[in-house]
Design an enzyme around this catalytic site. Structure first.
Site, PDB file in Angstrom:
ATOM      1  N   ASP A  88       0.915  -1.191   0.040  1.00 31.16           N
ATOM      2  CA  ASP A  88       0.086   0.067   0.056  1.00 31.16           C
ATOM      3  C   ASP A  88       0.833   1.005  -0.128  1.00 31.16           C
ATOM      4  O   ASP A  88       1.696   1.292   0.829  1.00 31.16           O
ATOM      5  CB  ASP A  88      -0.726  -0.040   1.282  1.00 31.16           C
ATOM      6  CG  ASP A  88      -1.981   1.035   0.891  1.00 31.16           C
ATOM      7  OD1 ASP A  88      -1.832   2.263   0.851  1.00 31.16           O
ATOM      8  OD2 ASP A  88      -3.191   0.659   1.072  1.00 31.16           O
TER       9      ASP A  88
ATOM     10  N   THR B  48       1.485  -9.448 -13.898  1.00 28.56           N
ATOM     11  CA  THR B  48      -0.051  -9.480 -13.745  1.00 28.56           C
ATOM     12  C   THR B  48      -0.894  -8.949 -14.659  1.00 28.56           C
ATOM     13  O   THR B  48      -0.602  -8.201 -15.488  1.00 28.56           O
ATOM     14  CB  THR B  48      -0.417  -8.730 -12.350  1.00 28.56           C
ATOM     15  OG1 THR B  48      -0.301  -7.402 -12.380  1.00 28.56           O
ATOM     16  CG2 THR B  48       0.831  -9.208 -11.162  1.00 28.56           C
TER      17      THR B  48
ATOM     18  N   PHE C  38      -3.173  -6.919 -13.834  1.00 30.44           N
ATOM     19  CA  PHE C  38      -3.180  -5.564 -13.627  1.00 30.44           C
ATOM     20  C   PHE C  38      -2.042  -4.734 -14.244  1.00 30.44           C
ATOM     21  O   PHE C  38      -2.406  -3.877 -14.870  1.00 30.44           O
ATOM     22  CB  PHE C  38      -3.013  -5.335 -12.057  1.00 30.44           C
ATOM     23  CG  PHE C  38      -2.816  -4.049 -11.606  1.00 30.44           C
ATOM     24  CD1 PHE C  38      -3.995  -2.942 -11.438  1.00 30.44           C
ATOM     25  CD2 PHE C  38      -1.518  -3.541 -11.225  1.00 30.44           C
ATOM     26  CE1 PHE C  38      -3.759  -1.853 -10.959  1.00 30.44           C
ATOM     27  CE2 PHE C  38      -1.369  -2.225 -11.002  1.00 30.44           C
ATOM     28  CZ  PHE C  38      -2.568  -1.299 -10.838  1.00 30.44           C
ATOM     29  N   GLU C  39      -0.973  -5.268 -14.074  1.00 35.38           N
ATOM     30  CA  GLU C  39       0.153  -4.634 -14.812  1.00 35.38           C
ATOM     31  C   GLU C  39      -0.039  -4.446 -16.258  1.00 35.38           C
ATOM     32  O   GLU C  39       0.336  -3.567 -16.980  1.00 35.38           O
ATOM     33  CB  GLU C  39       1.417  -5.441 -14.500  1.00 35.38           C
ATOM     34  CG  GLU C  39       1.958  -5.203 -13.314  1.00 35.38           C
ATOM     35  CD  GLU C  39       3.531  -5.741 -13.127  1.00 35.38           C
ATOM     36  OE1 GLU C  39       4.273  -5.376 -13.306  1.00 35.38           O
ATOM     37  OE2 GLU C  39       3.560  -6.774 -12.597  1.00 35.38           O
TER      38      GLU C  39
END
Length: 254
Positions: A157, A232, A234-235
């Site tokens: 995070d 990923t 996402f990437e």
């Protein structure tokens, strides 16, 4: 591979302040500021199976105490620890692709732990163990000094607001703890999709004693995504949209 912002153990990590001022003399996991919260979530049948049926074989806890990793895995091998593996997609892929390496994953998010355990069983993996614990407590209490070849921290995070920077897991005391658990010559591999956090990581790591940046001068302080870190979804989506991801690899030098 974890989705972004998998803090010490939650892929949807958010703040948790356990109360009280931070005590610099206390073990890291007992200090007042936490960088994650354990969120509830619905469990699928497969995730429940992982936690109930597979956990006794592949799960570890703080109560097990300091580990003899050769005894734990029944062999001598390179050891990789990943903090905050989220749903475990990256970790399961690495463990399957590198059967001669032993992997330890640390995550507090129950659905992710259950999913990873279920997948590990279905794929017949024996080179993977899982903690569902605070990563700082695992490092301090369970992993011997000088026992890890690589420690991975992918997409923690970023806590972008300045007032929340104290919640970032990458802090000087955490880095020093990592150094003690790595073997001399071992690597600390970080990745983030927040450029400001990448800069924070680089500045802090460059100032940390006992580490050297492994990047080539042409790309320093960052390295291209290594082939062993799976890309990923996402990437891949982010790349299509022009979003950046920054990898940093620092080697323990003492």
């Amino acid at each position: 591979m974890t989705e972004p912002h998998d803090n010490v153990g939650n892929e949807e990590a958010a703040a948790k302040d356990s109360g009280g001022p931070e005590n610099s003399d206390a073990p890291l996991h007992r200090r007042g500021i936490k960088s994650y919260v354990i969120r509830g979530g619905r469990m699928t049948q497969a995730q429940t199976r992982g936690l109930e049926a597979i956990w006794p074989r592949l799960g570890l806890s703080l109560a097990d105490g300091l580990q003899d990793l050769d005894a734990l895995f029944g062999r001598r091998a390179s050891r990789v620890v990943e903090i905050g593996f989220g749903m475990g997609n990256s970790l399961i892929e690495q463990a399957e692709s590198h059967p001669d390496t032993d992997f330890i994953g640390i995550e507090v998010h129950a659905p992710g732990v259950g999913k990873l355990l279920d997948e590990a069983d279905k794929r017949g993996l024996t080179n993977l163990r899982i903690y569902r614990e605070d990563a700082l407590a695992v490092l301090e209490q369970c992993l011997p000094e000088g026992s890890i070849d690589t420690l991975q921290l992918f997409f923690p995070d970023p806590w972008p607001k300045k007032k929340h920077h104290k919640r970032r897991i990458v802090q000087p005391a955490f880095v020093e703890l990592i150094r003690t658990r790595l073997k001399p010559g071992g690597n600390f591999h970080l990745a983030t999709d927040w450029e400001a956090y990448a800069q924070w990581m680089a500045e802090l790591m460059d100032a940390a004693p006992g580490f050297t940046n492994t990047a080539e001068a042409s790309s320093a302080p960052y390295v291209p995504r290594p082939a062993f870190r799976p890309l990923t979804k996402f990437e891949a989506r982010g790349e299509r949209l022009g979003h950046g991801v920054w990898d940093l690899i620092y080697q323990r030098t003492d």
